[in-house]
Scaffold this active site. Structure first.
Site, short mmCIF file in Angstrom:
data_model
loop_
_atom_site.label_atom_id
_atom_site.label_comp_id
_atom_site.label_asym_id
_atom_site.label_seq_id
_atom_site.Cartn_x
_atom_site.Cartn_y
_atom_site.Cartn_z
N GLU A 5 6.66 -4.58 11.01
CA GLU A 5 5.31 -3.97 11.52
C GLU A 5 4.28 -4.84 11.50
O GLU A 5 3.08 -4.72 12.37
CB GLU A 5 5.05 -2.72 10.56
CG GLU A 5 5.86 -1.75 10.44
CD GLU A 5 5.83 -0.71 9.39
OE1 GLU A 5 4.87 -0.52 8.76
OE2 GLU A 5 6.51 -0.06 9.21
N VAL A 6 4.17 -5.64 10.53
CA VAL A 6 2.93 -6.68 10.30
C VAL A 6 3.35 -8.03 10.79
O VAL A 6 4.09 -8.59 10.34
CB VAL A 6 2.33 -6.70 9.11
CG1 VAL A 6 1.00 -7.66 9.00
CG2 VAL A 6 2.02 -5.08 8.64
N HIS A 44 5.78 -12.17 5.86
CA HIS A 44 5.49 -11.47 4.64
C HIS A 44 6.92 -11.46 3.85
O HIS A 44 8.04 -10.90 4.41
CB HIS A 44 4.70 -10.27 4.35
CG HIS A 44 5.19 -9.37 5.49
ND1 HIS A 44 4.96 -9.31 6.77
CD2 HIS A 44 5.92 -8.27 5.08
CE1 HIS A 44 5.57 -8.18 7.31
NE2 HIS A 44 6.04 -7.55 6.30
N ILE A 62 0.77 -1.32 -0.02
CA ILE A 62 0.00 -0.20 0.00
C ILE A 62 0.87 1.24 -0.19
O ILE A 62 0.33 2.21 -0.45
CB ILE A 62 -0.95 -0.02 1.15
CG1 ILE A 62 -2.16 0.89 1.23
CG2 ILE A 62 -0.30 0.27 2.66
CD1 ILE A 62 -3.41 0.61 1.95
N ASN A 97 11.28 -8.84 6.88
CA ASN A 97 11.71 -8.33 8.41
C ASN A 97 11.01 -9.28 9.43
O ASN A 97 9.87 -9.65 9.48
CB ASN A 97 11.12 -6.97 8.35
CG ASN A 97 11.63 -5.90 7.66
OD1 ASN A 97 13.10 -6.00 7.47
ND2 ASN A 97 10.93 -5.23 6.98
P1 5GP Z 1 7.23 -4.83 7.63
O1 5GP Z 1 7.66 -3.48 8.23
O2 5GP Z 1 6.45 -5.54 8.64
O3 5GP Z 1 8.24 -5.76 6.96
O4 5GP Z 1 6.17 -4.24 6.34
C1 5GP Z 1 4.82 -4.20 6.48
C2 5GP Z 1 4.27 -3.58 5.07
O5 5GP Z 1 3.09 -3.94 4.86
C3 5GP Z 1 4.72 -2.26 4.87
O6 5GP Z 1 5.54 -2.06 3.60
C4 5GP Z 1 3.39 -1.63 4.67
O7 5GP Z 1 3.48 -0.54 3.77
C5 5GP Z 1 2.45 -2.68 4.27
N1 5GP Z 1 1.16 -2.54 4.42
C6 5GP Z 1 0.68 -2.15 5.78
N2 5GP Z 1 -0.84 -2.28 5.86
C7 5GP Z 1 -0.94 -2.56 4.73
C8 5GP Z 1 -2.49 -2.79 3.90
O8 5GP Z 1 -3.57 -2.46 4.44
N3 5GP Z 1 -2.16 -3.13 2.75
C9 5GP Z 1 -1.06 -3.34 1.90
N4 5GP Z 1 -1.42 -3.85 0.61
N5 5GP Z 1 0.09 -3.05 2.38
C10 5GP Z 1 0.13 -2.77 3.79
#
Ligand code: 5GP
Length: 119
Positions: free
Chosen positions: A98-99, A103, A33, A90
């Site tokens: 973050e999530v 992923h 996103i 990550n």
């Molecule tokens: P992390 O920091 O956990 O490796 O990355 C999480 C990723 O999820 C981030 O790049 C963020 O932009 C993406 N993300 C968070 N919320 C959403 C969402 O609702 N939809 C999509 N498509 N990506 C998301």
């Protein structure tokens, strides 16, 4: 402990939309996103796994094969197979995950610079 209300769990349940790139029985891929490169895709397992540790300890061989194949497939579908791309996952606090659903990011479409920010 897996959080059933994390944003990717909600995408998998269809509660939140996504721009789907690819899907099979074990895997979903969609555009990030908030893209950090011209191509920024996310590839996730459909199972409830927080991290690679979780995934490699609990996932079936079929799930692991599907995720790995999906990464290659998504690079092809997004047109970066030949020009090059970066795959990144990550995990945990130090990596700023973050999530809390496993992923893989796929970045491409431009020169990506150094792997990590130089200190
Ligand atoms: P992390 O920091 O956990 O490796 O990355 C999480 C990723 O999820 C981030 O790049 C963020 O932009 C993406 N993300 C968070 N919320 C959403 C969402 O609702 N939809 C999509 N498509 N990506 C998301």
């Amino acid at each position: 402990m897996y959080d059933d209300n994390n944003i990717f769990a909600r995408i998998l349940r269809g509660e939140i939309p996504c721009k789907k790139i690819f899907e099979d029985s074990h895997t979903l891929a969609f555009d990030d996103i908030n893209p950090q490169a011209p191509v920024h895709a996310l590839v996730i397992p459909k199972g409830k796994y927080v991290s690679m540790k979780d995934f490699t300890e609990k996932a079936s061989d079929a799930e692991m094969a599907a995720l790995t194949r999906a990464i290659g497939k998504v690079a092809e579908l997004k047109g970066v197979k030949e020009s090059g791309y970066r795959v990144l996952a990550n995990a945990g606090v130090n990596a700023h995950q973050e999530v809390p659903h496993l992923h893989f990011h796929i970045f491409g479409g431009a020169a990506l610079g150094p792997m990590l920010v130089k200190k």
